[in-house]
Scaffold this motif. Structure first.
Motif, PDB file in Angstrom:
ATOM      1  N   HIS A  73       0.846  -1.196   0.000  1.00 21.77           N
ATOM      2  CA  HIS A  73       0.000   0.000   0.000  1.00 21.77           C
ATOM      3  C   HIS A  73       0.871   1.232   0.000  1.00 21.77           C
ATOM      4  N   HIS A  75       0.412   5.081   0.884  1.00 19.61           N
ATOM      5  CA  HIS A  75      -0.561   5.963   1.497  1.00 19.61           C
ATOM      6  C   HIS A  75      -0.439   7.394   1.003  1.00 19.61           C
ATOM      7  N   HIS A 106       0.555  -4.545   4.486  1.00 20.60           N
ATOM      8  CA  HIS A 106      -0.489  -4.832   5.462  1.00 20.60           C
ATOM      9  C   HIS A 106      -0.434  -6.285   5.907  1.00 20.60           C
TER      10      HIS A 106
HETATM   11 CU   LIG Z   1      -2.044   0.698   3.826  1.00 19.58          CU
END
Ligand SMILES: [Cu+2]
Length: 118
Positions: A73, A75, A106
């Motif tokens: 991920h 951000h 994650h």
């Molecule tokens: Cu994330």
């Protein structure tokens, strides 16, 4: 061309070794691709929360070496998600806003790098 320049820079560094000549002192070229190597192995990841300076709009390549597939991920605004497979996966990325952007796994609940975008 780029290679020749890099070689010249290395030579210059050797000549002025006394004054110190680190990577950090090189003026950042915002058009040059920033490569960030990420390694997933045995359920952990390297790097592990390290800060990396990048420029707004600078091309970034996350070069992911992994022993199993997974997801990263970023951000940023908006958020980005990338999947990588076992082996080496190169993920191109650019951030178009200044700020600190966490790049996370994650699966492992870990911050891999924090991009300091300016
Ligand atoms: Cu994330």
């Amino acid at each position: 061309m780029r290679r020749a320049l890099a070689t010249a820079a290395v030579l210059a560094c050797t000549l002025v070794a006394a004054t110190g000549c680190g990577e950090d002192e090189e003026p950042e070229d915002s058009t040059k691709t920033k490569t960030i190597e990420i390694t997933f192995a045995d359920g952990s990841v390297t790097p592990n929360g390290e800060r990396v300076d990048v420029k707004v709009g600078q091309p970034i390549e996350l070069v992911v070496k992994a022993d199993a597939e997974g997801e990263i991920h970023v951000h940023s605004t908006p958020e980005k998600e990338f999947t990588y497979s076992e082996g080496t996966t190169t993920l191109p990325l650019t951030i178009d806003k200044a700020g600190v952007v966490d790049v996370e796994s994650h699966n492992l609940e870990q911050v891999i790098v924090q991009l300091e975008v300016e």
